[in-house]
Design a protein around this motif. Structure first.
Motif, mmCIF file in Angstrom:
data_model
loop_
_atom_site.group_PDB
_atom_site.id
_atom_site.type_symbol
_atom_site.label_atom_id
_atom_site.label_comp_id
_atom_site.label_asym_id
_atom_site.label_seq_id
_atom_site.Cartn_x
_atom_site.Cartn_y
_atom_site.Cartn_z
ATOM 1 N N SER A 157 0.842 -1.189 0.000
ATOM 2 C CA SER A 157 0.000 0.000 0.000
ATOM 3 C C SER A 157 0.882 1.246 0.000
ATOM 4 C CB SER A 157 -0.958 0.005 1.200
ATOM 5 O OG SER A 157 -0.243 -0.153 2.420
ATOM 6 N N SER A 158 0.244 2.417 -0.093
ATOM 7 C CA SER A 158 0.977 3.646 -0.362
ATOM 8 C C SER A 158 1.173 4.499 0.885
ATOM 9 C CB SER A 158 0.234 4.465 -1.421
ATOM 10 O OG SER A 158 -1.058 4.811 -0.944
ATOM 11 N N GLN A 270 -7.793 6.701 -3.441
ATOM 12 C CA GLN A 270 -6.493 6.454 -2.800
ATOM 13 C C GLN A 270 -6.572 5.282 -1.824
ATOM 14 O OE1 GLN A 270 -4.725 9.359 -0.090
ATOM 15 N NE2 GLN A 270 -2.799 9.153 -1.200
ATOM 16 N N THR A 273 -5.508 2.129 -3.427
ATOM 17 C CA THR A 273 -4.137 1.993 -3.938
ATOM 18 C C THR A 273 -3.437 0.917 -3.118
ATOM 19 O OG1 THR A 273 -4.174 4.367 -4.405
ATOM 20 C CG2 THR A 273 -2.049 3.253 -4.577
#
Length: 340
Positions: A157-158, A270, A273
């Motif tokens: 993940s980001s 998001q 993501t």
């Protein structure tokens, strides 16, 4: 990569598991001198074959064994310009004792750990030292590699690592390709915001499904939203102001999670993501028969609720369910939202 003055930056990862190997590997690849302190079952293959690091966005980084120092000997702490603590919450006190015994008094200590109390405990155990909390927004999981290849770790993940602001320009020094590190003057608010997100670690573990699949289910998102709303009520009663770790304001997150799938997918891009196969770190713990950090997550909300007279029925039930699964040591229970 070096400190000001041209000397190599020496980093010790105190408790090198998935997060420690991933961050330490990227720092080593960028030229830092990195020592991984941990168990031989994790670091033995790294010492022999190095690391293969990857992420959801296409990162592929090989780290050769000679670029890293792997050790079970805490004496490596004595050589470090910076100590990064990456053990589970249950190991914080023991690691604090080792840093007290072996670490340099002038070496800053960064807590790359979940929950709210780890950096506080380290500060109490290391009076007079530069001890700072950090927030690691992403999860890292072991990755399958071919026989004889280096062990792999995959960031699923980001997000950028955030550390408490202070002297030394550590955010700039630790920012390397693939691993941005930024400093913040409100690390406590950031930590509470991350705790809100981390509350889903337990739900994901109980579900037995990947995070992406869970987020695509409105039933699971509604339970996530209810749990987050419960925690926000507790935090408001305690006068706490969590800072969002996403572009969405904290108070809006439960409402976004409850949206129909078509609207959620558009607004919360998001949140999606994530590597399609990623699971929470708590799910990984249950799969490997380890004790989880539920007491440092849902338990923190529960304790705060008791202190301020706010009931926490959702967190209470989740703690009980996780404890039952831990005792059985039978892997992931694969529950449905209605069973929770």
């Amino acid at each position: 990569m070096s400190q000001q003055g041209g000397k190599p930056l020496r980093i010790a990862i105190a408790g090198a598991g998935a997060i420690g190997c991933f961050c330490g590997g990227l720092w080593a690849a960028a030229g830092h001198s990195v020592s991984l302190l941990g168990r031989s079952r994790v670091l033995g293959p790294v010492a022999q074959r190095g690391l293969l690091l990857s992420d959801y966005a296409g990162l592929q980084q090989r780290v050769e064994p000679q670029q890293l120092r792997c050790s079970e000997d805490p004496a490596v702490l004595a050589e470090a310009d910076l100590v990064v603590v990456a053990v589970k919450s249950s190991g914080t006190a023991a690691m604090g004792q080792l840093i007290t015994q072996y670490g340099r008094p002038d070496a800053p200590v960064l807590s790359f750990q979940n929950a709210m109390t780890n950096a506080q405990m380290l500060s109490q155990m290391l009076p007079g030292r530069d001890v700072r909390a950090a927030m690691v927004p992403f999860n890292v999981v072991p990755a399958e590699t071919s026989e004889g290849a280096p062990p792999g770790y995959h960031r699923a993940s980001s997000g950028d690592i955030m550390i408490a602001a202070g002297g030394g320009h550590w955010g700039r020094l630790l920012s390397v390709p693939g691993l941005p590190v930024v400093e913040t003057s409100n690390i406590t608010g950031v930590q509470w915001g991350k705790l809100l997100i981390n509350l889903n670690n337990a739900l994901n573990a109980l579900s037995g499904i990947p995070l992406m699949t869970q987020l695509q289910s409105r039933h699971w998102r509604q339970l996530m939203a209810d749990q987050m709303a419960e925690a926000l009520r507790v935090m408001r009663a305690a006068g706490l102001r969590p800072v969002s770790t996403t572009p969405l304001p904290v108070w809006m997150s439960p409402h976004i999670l409850r949206l129909p799938n078509w609207a959620f997918t558009r607004i919360a891009a998001q949140m999606l993501t994530i590597d399609p196969t990623a699971r929470s770190s708590m799910a990984q713990d249950l799969m490997q028969g380890r004790i989880t950090e539920v007491d440092a997550l849902q338990g923190e909300v529960q304790r705060l609720g008791l202190a301020h007279g706010v009931p926490t029925p959702i967190c209470d039930v989740i703690i009980l369910l996780i404890r039952q699964v831990e005792m059985k040591k039978a892997g992931l229970p694969k529950m449905q939202p209605g069973q929770i």
